[in-house]
Design a protein around this motif. Structure first.
Motif, PDB file in Angstrom:
ATOM      1  N   CYS A  98     -18.465   4.593   2.875  1.00 20.51           N
ATOM      2  CA  CYS A  98     -17.216   3.862   2.722  1.00 20.51           C
ATOM      3  C   CYS A  98     -17.174   3.350   1.287  1.00 20.51           C
ATOM      4  O   CYS A  98     -18.202   2.926   0.750  1.00 20.51           O
ATOM      5  N   TYR A 110     -14.331   1.156  -1.396  1.00 18.40           N
ATOM      6  CA  TYR A 110     -13.064   0.439  -1.450  1.00 18.40           C
ATOM      7  C   TYR A 110     -12.775  -0.038  -2.870  1.00 18.40           C
ATOM      8  O   TYR A 110     -13.676  -0.402  -3.613  1.00 18.40           O
ATOM      9  N   PHE A 164      -8.066   2.600  -6.697  1.00 23.58           N
ATOM     10  CA  PHE A 164      -8.770   3.631  -5.931  1.00 23.58           C
ATOM     11  C   PHE A 164      -8.594   4.995  -6.601  1.00 23.58           C
ATOM     12  O   PHE A 164      -9.554   5.730  -6.803  1.00 23.58           O
ATOM     13  N   TYR A 223     -13.970   1.017  -8.079  1.00 26.71           N
ATOM     14  CA  TYR A 223     -14.349   0.487  -6.775  1.00 26.71           C
ATOM     15  C   TYR A 223     -14.929  -0.913  -6.892  1.00 26.71           C
ATOM     16  O   TYR A 223     -15.523  -1.284  -7.906  1.00 26.71           O
ATOM     17  N   ARG A 272      -8.523   6.512   5.977  1.00 25.76           N
ATOM     18  CA  ARG A 272      -8.028   5.600   4.938  1.00 25.76           C
ATOM     19  C   ARG A 272      -7.793   4.247   5.581  1.00 25.76           C
ATOM     20  O   ARG A 272      -7.280   4.150   6.692  1.00 25.76           O
ATOM     21  N   ARG A 311      -6.922  -0.226   4.958  1.00 28.89           N
ATOM     22  CA  ARG A 311      -6.522  -1.418   4.197  1.00 28.89           C
ATOM     23  C   ARG A 311      -7.197  -2.588   4.881  1.00 28.89           C
ATOM     24  O   ARG A 311      -7.328  -2.613   6.095  1.00 28.89           O
ATOM     25  N   ILE A 337      -8.476  -4.950   0.038  1.00 24.24           N
ATOM     26  CA  ILE A 337      -9.146  -3.684  -0.241  1.00 24.24           C
ATOM     27  C   ILE A 337      -8.312  -2.511   0.265  1.00 24.24           C
ATOM     28  O   ILE A 337      -7.554  -2.641   1.226  1.00 24.24           O
ATOM     29  N   TYR A 338      -8.485  -1.385  -0.399  1.00 16.04           N
ATOM     30  CA  TYR A 338      -7.901  -0.117  -0.008  1.00 16.04           C
ATOM     31  C   TYR A 338      -8.975   0.927  -0.254  1.00 16.04           C
ATOM     32  O   TYR A 338      -9.620   0.918  -1.309  1.00 16.04           O
ATOM     33  N   GLY A 339      -9.222   1.788   0.720  1.00 13.79           N
ATOM     34  CA  GLY A 339     -10.249   2.785   0.493  1.00 13.79           C
ATOM     35  C   GLY A 339     -10.384   3.740   1.647  1.00 13.79           C
ATOM     36  O   GLY A 339      -9.447   3.913   2.443  1.00 13.79           O
ATOM     37  N   GLU A 340     -11.565   4.346   1.724  1.00 18.10           N
ATOM     38  CA  GLU A 340     -11.795   5.304   2.787  1.00 18.10           C
ATOM     39  C   GLU A 340     -13.232   5.299   3.254  1.00 18.10           C
ATOM     40  O   GLU A 340     -14.132   4.903   2.527  1.00 18.10           O
TER      41      GLU A 340
END
Length: 143
Positions: free
Chosen positions: A44, A46, A53, A58, A117, A119, A137-140
């Protein structure tokens, strides 16, 4: 009878500012970093938002609990997973090291192949001073 007469200020009196006392807590600033070495396979990672991103700036990365990291004052901090609740649509987990406690929570916003994905929010708390910061946060996460 009332008067509109102004009172004279004694020239010996000075309008000095009240001294500022710095609080006993430091501001927690989470730094950005490129995709870190040591994070590979299922992981993971973020950023603060989609723009960061896409620019690979990060603020958090982990390899599903083996090694989690953030950057604080230009220093990489490594964390150990303490508790996690990872559901397909929402998740939360807590991490700690000697200096900080980190709480991460979020919700799935999309699913592509083996990547989700998300949030959410990351909270970092200094265990010594009690200072804390919340960051979106935003990520995967995925393999």
């Amino acid at each position: 009878m009332f008067s509109c007469k102004k009172e004279k200020v004694n020239s010996d009196q000075k309008n000095e500012p009240i001294p500022y006392t710095k609080p006993n807590t430091e501001t927690l600033v989470i730094g950005t970093f490129p995709f870190p070495d040591g994070i590979d396979g299922c992981s993971c990672y973020y950023a603060r938002d989609e723009k960061d991103f896409d620019a690979e700036k990060y603020i958090y990365a982990d390899n599903f609990g083996k090694e989690s990291q953030i950057k604080k004052k230009k220093k990489k901090e490594i964390f150990e997973l303490k508790n996690q609740d990872f559901e397909p649509s929402a998740f939360s987990y807590q991490l700690e090291n000697g200096n900080y406690r980190v709480e991460v929570s979020g919700k799935k916003i999309s699913n592509e192949d083996e990547v989700i994905r998300i949030r959410g929010k990351i909270t970092v708390k200094d265990k010594k001073t009690g200072a804390k910061t919340d960051t979106s946060i935003y990520g995967e996460c995925g393999c």
